[in-house]
Design a protein around this motif. Structure first.
Motif, PDB file in Angstrom:
ATOM      1  N   LEU A 124       0.952  -1.045   0.272  1.00  5.11           N
ATOM      2  CA  LEU A 124      -0.102  -0.006   0.263  1.00  5.11           C
ATOM      3  C   LEU A 124       0.625   1.019  -0.063  1.00  5.11           C
ATOM      4  O   LEU A 124       1.512   0.857   0.605  1.00  5.11           O
ATOM      5  CB  LEU A 124      -0.805  -0.155   1.180  1.00  5.11           C
ATOM      6  CG  LEU A 124      -2.464   1.393   1.423  1.00  5.11           C
ATOM      7  CD1 LEU A 124      -3.059   1.698   0.304  1.00  5.11           C
ATOM      8  CD2 LEU A 124      -2.800   1.131   2.541  1.00  5.11           C
ATOM      9  N   SER A 125       0.650   2.068  -1.311  1.00  2.00           N
ATOM     10  CA  SER A 125       1.073   3.178  -1.094  1.00  2.00           C
ATOM     11  C   SER A 125       0.640   4.716  -0.413  1.00  2.00           C
ATOM     12  O   SER A 125      -0.911   4.417  -1.011  1.00  2.00           O
ATOM     13  CB  SER A 125       2.441   3.378  -2.565  1.00  2.00           C
ATOM     14  OG  SER A 125       2.303   4.504  -2.599  1.00  2.00           O
ATOM     15  N   VAL A 126       1.224   5.754  -0.196  1.00  2.15           N
ATOM     16  CA  VAL A 126       0.304   6.577  -0.115  1.00  2.15           C
ATOM     17  C   VAL A 126       1.731   7.967  -0.454  1.00  2.15           C
ATOM     18  O   VAL A 126       2.407   8.221   0.533  1.00  2.15           O
ATOM     19  CB  VAL A 126       0.595   6.520   1.572  1.00  2.15           C
ATOM     20  CG1 VAL A 126      -0.497   8.365   2.120  1.00  2.15           C
ATOM     21  CG2 VAL A 126      -0.190   5.711   2.200  1.00  2.15           C
ATOM     22  N   PRO A 127       1.522   8.162  -1.569  1.00  2.00           N
ATOM     23  CA  PRO A 127       1.962   9.156  -1.888  1.00  2.00           C
ATOM     24  C   PRO A 127       2.469  10.297  -0.989  1.00  2.00           C
ATOM     25  O   PRO A 127       3.837  10.519  -1.275  1.00  2.00           O
ATOM     26  CB  PRO A 127       1.271   9.131  -3.727  1.00  2.00           C
ATOM     27  CG  PRO A 127       0.258   8.291  -3.829  1.00  2.00           C
ATOM     28  CD  PRO A 127      -0.104   7.388  -2.427  1.00  2.00           C
ATOM     29  N   GLU A 128       1.116  10.911  -1.056  1.00  2.00           N
ATOM     30  CA  GLU A 128       2.193  12.319  -0.594  1.00  2.00           C
ATOM     31  C   GLU A 128       2.099  12.200   0.792  1.00  2.00           C
ATOM     32  O   GLU A 128       3.510  13.111   0.909  1.00  2.00           O
ATOM     33  CB  GLU A 128       0.419  12.651   0.274  1.00  2.00           C
ATOM     34  CG  GLU A 128      -0.831  13.408  -0.911  1.00  2.00           C
ATOM     35  CD  GLU A 128      -1.540  13.900  -0.465  1.00  2.00           C
ATOM     36  OE1 GLU A 128      -1.992  14.524   0.140  1.00  2.00           O
ATOM     37  OE2 GLU A 128      -2.883  13.146  -1.265  1.00  2.00           O
ATOM     38  N   LEU A 177      -5.016   4.497  10.116  1.00  2.00           N
ATOM     39  CA  LEU A 177      -5.075   5.700   9.663  1.00  2.00           C
ATOM     40  C   LEU A 177      -5.339   6.946   9.890  1.00  2.00           C
ATOM     41  O   LEU A 177      -5.166   7.863   9.836  1.00  2.00           O
ATOM     42  CB  LEU A 177      -6.574   5.392   9.053  1.00  2.00           C
ATOM     43  CG  LEU A 177      -7.174   4.024   7.151  1.00  2.00           C
ATOM     44  CD1 LEU A 177      -7.534   4.280   7.254  1.00  2.00           C
ATOM     45  CD2 LEU A 177      -5.515   4.863   7.046  1.00  2.00           C
ATOM     46  N   PRO A 178      -6.038   7.161  11.082  1.00  2.00           N
ATOM     47  CA  PRO A 178      -5.948   8.512  12.305  1.00  2.00           C
ATOM     48  C   PRO A 178      -4.970   9.134  11.808  1.00  2.00           C
ATOM     49  O   PRO A 178      -5.218  10.434  11.542  1.00  2.00           O
ATOM     50  CB  PRO A 178      -6.692   7.896  13.117  1.00  2.00           C
ATOM     51  CG  PRO A 178      -7.220   6.579  13.471  1.00  2.00           C
ATOM     52  CD  PRO A 178      -6.880   6.194  12.016  1.00  2.00           C
ATOM     53  N   ARG A 183      -1.838  13.611   9.261  1.00  2.00           N
ATOM     54  CA  ARG A 183      -0.954  14.449   9.172  1.00  2.00           C
ATOM     55  C   ARG A 183      -1.148  14.889   7.500  1.00  2.00           C
ATOM     56  O   ARG A 183      -0.539  15.611   6.788  1.00  2.00           O
ATOM     57  CB  ARG A 183       0.851  12.588   8.355  1.00  2.00           C
ATOM     58  CG  ARG A 183       1.199  12.767   9.593  1.00  2.00           C
ATOM     59  CD  ARG A 183       1.838  11.497   9.722  1.00  2.00           C
ATOM     60  NE  ARG A 183       3.074  11.396  10.139  1.00  2.00           N
ATOM     61  CZ  ARG A 183       4.459  11.343  10.416  1.00  2.00           C
ATOM     62  NH1 ARG A 183       4.570  11.809  10.028  1.00  2.00           N
ATOM     63  NH2 ARG A 183       5.116  11.341  11.836  1.00  2.00           N
ATOM     64  N   LEU A 184      -1.993  13.799   6.507  1.00  2.00           N
ATOM     65  CA  LEU A 184      -2.627  14.410   5.533  1.00  2.00           C
ATOM     66  C   LEU A 184      -3.125  15.409   5.537  1.00  2.00           C
ATOM     67  O   LEU A 184      -3.736  16.177   4.182  1.00  2.00           O
ATOM     68  CB  LEU A 184      -3.616  13.812   4.400  1.00  2.00           C
ATOM     69  CG  LEU A 184      -2.263  12.432   4.285  1.00  2.00           C
ATOM     70  CD1 LEU A 184      -3.677  11.183   3.799  1.00  2.00           C
ATOM     71  CD2 LEU A 184      -1.531  11.985   3.249  1.00  2.00           C
ATOM     72  N   THR A 185      -4.239  16.157   6.504  1.00  2.00           N
ATOM     73  CA  THR A 185      -4.675  16.984   6.654  1.00  2.00           C
ATOM     74  C   THR A 185      -4.458  18.488   6.879  1.00  2.00           C
ATOM     75  O   THR A 185      -3.322  18.457   8.058  1.00  2.00           O
ATOM     76  CB  THR A 185      -5.444  17.348   7.812  1.00  2.00           C
ATOM     77  OG1 THR A 185      -6.306  16.204   8.225  1.00  2.00           O
ATOM     78  CG2 THR A 185      -7.270  18.388   7.612  1.00  2.00           C
TER      79      THR A 185
END
Length: 194
Positions: A124-128, A177-178, A183-185
């Motif tokens: 699973l990649s999380v590019p951001e 996920l949280p 971090r993404l927000t």
């Protein structure tokens, strides 16, 4: 734990085998370890690569299949990896690469085999976040190309992991996920005093 590695699409495997058999593809690859490998190289451990583009407020996270990754083994060790991607004409070889994620993936798979529950390994990649995890999906009957993150699935961040996230420490999806969502927000803009 018994790992139930899903079978890669046959055309994806054939495209990687063709690239391995092509002196041009191997010599043009930016993988010195593959170019200098002694003996035959073979693609092993095909893992579907899913991408997590965003996390919904409900915590569910749709993923999309980005391709299949094969570890390239030569003389009892992985020297590189190869990706195959889906194109309008079907599965095609994308590129060879090397780097820390190869040994990190092998290490995470070895640890996963020692766990008590059966699972289906995926990436699973999380590019951001420039983050790659080993996704241990609990439903071993799912097609490796489909399925969504389940709260009880495990994610094992691979090294190098983003700052503040421990590499090789398994996290339940509901736990990680949280942290990723935070971090993404984007941080709210501070208003200047009037």
């Amino acid at each position: 734990m018994p790992l139930h590695v899903p079978p890669a699409p046959a055309p994806a495997l054939r495209s990687v085998l063709a690239a391995l058999g092509s002196p041009t593809a191997v010599s043009e690859a930016r993988t010195p370890s593959l170019r200098t490998a002694q003996g035959p190289a073979s693609p092993e451990l095909p893992l579907p690569v899913h991408v997590l583009d965003h996390i919904t407020p409900q915590g569910t996270s749709p993923t999309r299949l980005a391709g299949w990754r094969f570890l390239i083994r030569c003389a009892e060790r992985s020297v590189a990896a190869a990706d195959a991607i889906l194109t309008p004409d079907g599965w095609a070889f994308s590129h060879f690469f090397e780097g820390p994620y190869i040994t990190s993936t092998e290490r995470a798979l070895r640890h996963a085999e020692a766990m008590p529950m059966p699972c289906q390994p995926r990436l699973l990649s999380v590019p951001e976040l420039y983050m790659l995890t080993l996704w241990l999906h609990r439903d071993c009957t799912d097609d490796g190309a489909e399925g969504s993150l389940a709260a009880t699935d495990l994610l094992v961040p691979l090294a190098p992991a983003p700052p503040g996230i421990a590499a090789h420490r398994p996290h339940r999806v509901a736990e990680l996920l949280p942290m990723l969502n935070h971090r993404l927000t984007p941080a709210p803009l501070l208003s200047s005093p009037a």
